[in-house]
Write a protein that holds these residues in place. Structure first.
Motif, PDB file in Angstrom:
ATOM      1  N   TYR A 370       0.902  -1.135   0.067  1.00  0.00           N
ATOM      2  CA  TYR A 370      -0.045   0.141  -0.303  1.00  0.00           C
ATOM      3  C   TYR A 370       0.760   1.292  -0.121  1.00  0.00           C
ATOM      4  O   TYR A 370       0.516   2.153   0.697  1.00  0.00           O
ATOM      5  CB  TYR A 370      -0.943  -0.040   1.219  1.00  0.00           C
ATOM      6  N   LEU A 417      -4.733 -11.646   7.065  1.00  0.00           N
ATOM      7  CA  LEU A 417      -5.352 -10.610   5.997  1.00  0.00           C
ATOM      8  C   LEU A 417      -4.793  -9.341   6.116  1.00  0.00           C
ATOM      9  O   LEU A 417      -4.907  -8.672   7.125  1.00  0.00           O
ATOM     10  CB  LEU A 417      -6.589 -10.699   5.890  1.00  0.00           C
ATOM     11  N   CYS A 419      -5.365  -5.536   4.711  1.00  0.00           N
ATOM     12  CA  CYS A 419      -6.387  -4.913   3.584  1.00  0.00           C
ATOM     13  C   CYS A 419      -6.233  -3.352   3.783  1.00  0.00           C
ATOM     14  O   CYS A 419      -5.663  -2.870   5.277  1.00  0.00           O
ATOM     15  CB  CYS A 419      -7.486  -5.353   3.573  1.00  0.00           C
ATOM     16  N   THR A 420      -6.740  -2.520   3.116  1.00  0.00           N
ATOM     17  CA  THR A 420      -6.785  -1.219   3.223  1.00  0.00           C
ATOM     18  C   THR A 420      -8.057  -0.790   3.663  1.00  0.00           C
ATOM     19  O   THR A 420      -9.013  -1.295   3.171  1.00  0.00           O
ATOM     20  CB  THR A 420      -6.238  -0.259   1.916  1.00  0.00           C
ATOM     21  N   GLY A 423     -10.131   3.079  -0.298  1.00  0.00           N
ATOM     22  CA  GLY A 423      -9.747   2.807  -1.729  1.00  0.00           C
ATOM     23  C   GLY A 423      -9.401   4.068  -2.407  1.00  0.00           C
ATOM     24  O   GLY A 423      -9.127   5.197  -1.945  1.00  0.00           O
ATOM     25  N   PRO A 429     -13.456   0.342   0.367  1.00  0.00           N
ATOM     26  CA  PRO A 429     -13.472  -0.852  -0.152  1.00  0.00           C
ATOM     27  C   PRO A 429     -14.473  -1.894   0.535  1.00  0.00           C
ATOM     28  O   PRO A 429     -14.994  -1.331   1.759  1.00  0.00           O
ATOM     29  CB  PRO A 429     -12.073  -1.338   0.088  1.00  0.00           C
ATOM     30  N   PRO A 432     -13.839  -7.231   4.267  1.00  0.00           N
ATOM     31  CA  PRO A 432     -13.369  -8.707   4.270  1.00  0.00           C
ATOM     32  C   PRO A 432     -14.653  -9.563   5.319  1.00  0.00           C
ATOM     33  O   PRO A 432     -15.211  -8.899   5.875  1.00  0.00           O
ATOM     34  CB  PRO A 432     -12.239  -8.740   5.041  1.00  0.00           C
ATOM     35  N   VAL A 440      -6.942  -9.837  10.902  1.00  0.00           N
ATOM     36  CA  VAL A 440      -7.276  -8.736   9.752  1.00  0.00           C
ATOM     37  C   VAL A 440      -6.367  -7.444  10.189  1.00  0.00           C
ATOM     38  O   VAL A 440      -6.763  -7.077  11.489  1.00  0.00           O
ATOM     39  CB  VAL A 440      -8.596  -8.502   9.438  1.00  0.00           C
ATOM     40  N   PHE A 442      -5.771  -3.774   9.030  1.00  0.00           N
ATOM     41  CA  PHE A 442      -6.457  -2.626   8.346  1.00  0.00           C
ATOM     42  C   PHE A 442      -5.353  -1.647   8.340  1.00  0.00           C
ATOM     43  O   PHE A 442      -4.956  -0.871   9.341  1.00  0.00           O
ATOM     44  CB  PHE A 442      -7.736  -2.172   8.800  1.00  0.00           C
TER      45      PHE A 442
END
Length: 577
Positions: A370, A417, A419-420, A423, A429, A432, A440, A442
Motif C-alpha cells: 500500500y 489478511l 487490507c486497506t 480505496g 473498499p 472482508p 485482519v 487494516f
C-alpha cells in the motif's frame, strides 16, 4: 493522585506577595518580575536580605514592607481592579513554621493561589522548572517530589531542541496569523474552522486526516491552515527550525488555490554540487518507525542520495539520519491533496534524474505494501529510469508484534489478511468476510474508523454502503471481537488502544488520534494481553523495546557504522559509473 492542571498565566500587572528575604525569596522576585508582575516583599526590618534581592530593592524594582506579615495584607496590597486582593502569595520559609500553615489556610479560604516552599500539602500551585526561548516556554514539574530532578529534565529537553527554535515558533505563529487574515478575505467568513487544534491538545482529533472532497467549502477555507498543522506535526524539528520566510512565501503561494500546485524548480547547484554521470533512483521503505529497523541498504542509500523525496509519515528520527548537505522534500500530502502532492513528488524526482542526480524516494513501511511503489516504479521506468527497490519492514506485520499481538497462533489464528481501509479516491473498499481464525490488519483506516466498523458489524446504512448495498450482506462480525489500534509503532510515543469492535470508535473519539496507525482485528489480540475485568478499552503508552539492545556491547548505530557490507553496497546498490 489526580494530575495537576498545567497552565501558562498572563501575570502582567499582577501583585505577588512574597514572605521572606532569603535566596529563594530573591529567586521568586526575579521570576515575578520576569512575568511583568509587581512583587512585594514582607519581612521584619532586621531580616537578613539576600544581596541580589537587596539590589533590586535599592533600585526600586521590588517594594519591601519592613514588618511581619498581617492577615489584611492579602486584601489591601493588591490591584484596585480586583478590590485590592493580591494575585498570589509565596511563602519562602518552609512548611515547618506555624505561620506558613496559617497563611496557607487563609489563602485557601480567600481562594488566593499560594505556594509554600518544601510543603506540597500547603500549596495550591507549584512553580515549574522552565525553559524560555521567545514565544516557546517549556515547563517541568515533579509535583514537589524533587525540584533538582525537574531542573535536570528541563535541561535535557531544552538541549535536545534545535538552536534558536523559538524563532521558528515565532515564524510559524506569524504564518498562522497571515493565513487567518488572507483566507478570511478570500472566503469572507468569520466562523472558526472546525479543524483548528488547541495548542495543548495531547493528541490529534480523530478527523485530523479525514477524507476531503473537492467540493467541501469548509475544507477549501481551511486548506492552508490544515497544511500548517500537518507540517508542525510531521516535519522534523530541525527542518522546522531552518524554515525561512522565503520558504513560507513559496509554499503558501503554491496553495493559493486547490489545484494550482506548481513544483519548485530544482537547482542543481543547490543539491550540494554533486553530479552523478549516470542518474539512479531508489524506492526504499523506512520500516515502521524506529531507525533501528532500517535495512542496511536503505541506510546507505540515505547517506549517498543527492536528493531525498520522503513521505509525510516517515518519522523524524529517520529523517534526522539524512546528511545536512542533502536536499530533502517532504510530501505535502493531506486529505484532499494526495493526488496533487503525489504528482509533485514524481515531477521533482524526474527533474532531478534528468540532471544526473541520485534520487531516493523514501517511503514508510515497505514500498510495495500500500505504498504506491509499483505505480512509481512504472512511472520512472516509462521515463527511462528503472528504479532499484529496497524493501522495508512493513508495519502490517511488525506493529502487531510491538503491541504484543501474534498475527498467527496455534488454535487461535491460522491466517493473516492485510487490507486497506481506504480505496482509490477515498472510496470505501468492500469489507472482508468474518473468519474466526483470521487476523485482519487494516492500514489507512483510522480516519474512517466508524464507517469501517459499521460495515464489519452490519450496522452500515444503504447510503454508506453505496454500490455494495445491492449485494447480499455477509455474516456480520461479532461486536465482541477483540481489536487494537496501534499508532506510531516502534517509536518512543507508540500507543496501543485495546478494545472490541463495539467500543473502539468511542475509544478513538475520546483518546484522539496519533497517526500513523493501523487497526488489528481478531481473537489473536487477546493471546498475550487478556482483558482484566469489564473494561471498554485500555490505553498503553510508550515503547522501549530496543533499550536492552542499545545497552549491549554494540549498539544498533554502531552496527551500522562498523558494518563490513559497505563495499558491497557501494558496488551493487550505488554505482559510481
Amino acid at each position: 493522585m489526580p494530575s495537576p492542571l498545567l497552565t501558562a498565566l498572563d501575570c502582567e500587572g499582577h501583585v505577588h506577595l512574597i514572605v521572606g528575604t532569603n535566596p529563594l525569596a530573591s529567586t521568586r522576585c526575579a521570576k515575578s518580575l520576569g512575568t511583568g508582575a509587581t512583587p512585594i516583599v514582607i519581612a521584619p526590618a532586621d531580616a537578613t536580605v539576600h544581596y541580589v534581592l537587596k539590589n533590586r530593592i535599592d533600585d526600586g524594582e521590588v517594594k519591601w514592607l519592613k514588618r511581619d506579615f498581617e492577615d489584611t495584607d492579602m486584601t489591601t496590597l493588591g490591584r484596585d481592579e480586583v478590590d485590592n486582593v493580591v494575585d498570589a502569595v509565596f511563602v519562602t520559609s518552609g512548611g515547618k513554621h506555624s505561620f506558613s500553615t496559617h497563611i496557607s489556610n487563609l489563602c485557601r479560604r480567600k481562594r488566593i493561589p499560594v505556594n509554600v516552599v518544601d510543603a506540597p500539602n500547603l500549596c495550591t500551585f507549584t512553580l515549574l522548572a522552565t525553559h524560555s526561548d521567545g514565544p516557546l516556554h517549556i515547563g517541568v514539574t515533579t509535583s514537589g517530589k524533587g525540584c533538582k530532578l525537574a531542573s535536570r529534565i528541563r535541561r535535557e529537553i531544552a538541549s535536545s531542541l534545535p538552536p534558536k527554535f523559538g524563532e521558528a515558533v515565532e515564524r510559524l505563529g506569524t504564518t498562522r496569523s497571515r493565513i487567518w487574515e488572507e483566507d478570511y478575505r478570500t472566503y469572507q467568513s468569520d466562523e472558526t474552522p472546525k479543524d483548528v487544534e488547541d495548542d495543548d491538545a495531547h493528541a490529534q482529533r480523530p478527523n485530523f486526516n479525514r477524507l476531503i472532497s473537492d467540493f467541501d467549502h469548509d475544507a477549501a477555507r481551511t486548506r492552508r491552515m490544515r497544511w500548517l498543522s500537518q507540517i508542525c506535526e510531521y516535519w522534523p524539528l530541525s527542518r522546522l527550525a531552518s524554515i525561512t520566510d522565503a520558504d513560507i512565501d513559496i509554499i503558501l503561494q503554491s496553495y493559493a488555490t486547490s489545484h494550482d500546485l506548481v513544483p519548485p524548480s530544482l537547482d542543481a547547484a543547490s543539491i550540494d554540487g554533486r553530479h552523478q554521470p549516470k542518474p539512479h533512483i531508489f524506492l526504499a521503505g523506512s520500516g515502521p518507525g524506529s531507525p533501528s529497523l532500517l535495512t542496511l541498504a536503505t541506510h546507505r542509500a540515505i547517506q549517498n542520495a543527492s536528493i531525498i523525496l520522503a513521505d509525510k509519515l516517515v518519522p523524524a528520527a529517520v529523517l534526522d539520519l539524512i546528511p545536512r548537505r542533502t536536499q530533502v522534500h517532504i510530501a505535502r500530502k493531506f486529505p484532499g491533496n494526495a493526488e496533487v502532492a503525489q504528482e509533485e513528488l514524481l515531477s521533482l524526482g524526474l527533474e532531478a534524474l534528468r540532471k544526473g542526480h541520485t534520487v531516493l524516494r523514501l517511503k514508510q513501511g515497505d514500498p510495495y505494501i500500500y505504498g504506491r511503489g509499483a505505480e512509481e516504479f512504472a512511472y520512472f521506468q516509462d521515463k527511462g529510469f528503472t528504479p532499484i527497490v529496497l524493501p522495508g519492514i512493513t508495519s502490517a506485520l511488525s506493529a502487531p508484534l510491538f503491541a504484543a499481538i501474534p498475527p498467527t497462533h496455534r488454535n487461535v489464528a491460522d491466517q493473516v489478511l492485510v487490507c486497506t481501509g481506504t480505496g482509490r479516491k477515498g472510496a470505501a473498499p468492500e469489507p472482508p468476510l468474518y473468519v474466526p481464525t483470521q487476523t485482519v490488519v487494516f492500514l489507512m483506516a483510522l480516519h474512517r474508523l466508524s464507517s469501517l466498523i459499521d460495515a464489519l458489524t452490519g450496522s452500515a446504512s444503504k447510503l454508506e454502503l453505496g454500490d455494495q448495498a445491492q449485494k447480499p450482506r455477509p455474516e456480520p462480525w461479532p461486536r465482541a471481537t477483540p481489536c487494537a489500534v496501534v499508532e506510531r509503532a516502534s517509536c518512543p510515543d507508540q500507543r496501543v488502544i485495546r478494545s472490541t469492535l463495539q467500543h473502539v470508535c468511542a475509544a478513538v473519539e475520546e483518546e484522539g488520534s496519533r497517526p500513523p496507525g493501523l487497526l488489528v482485528v481478531g481473537w489473536s489480540c487477546e493471546v498475550l494481553k487478556k482483558p482484566e475485568g469489564p473494561t471498554r478499552w485500555i490505553v498503553e503508552e510508550g515503547f522501549a523495546g530496543f533499550d536492552t539492545l542499545d545497552q549491549g556491547p554494540v549498539a544498533v548505530d554502531e552496527v551500522i557504522k562498523a558494518s563490513q557490507v559497505e563495499d558491497v553496497l557501494n558496488s551493487s546498490l550505488l554505482p559510481n559509473d
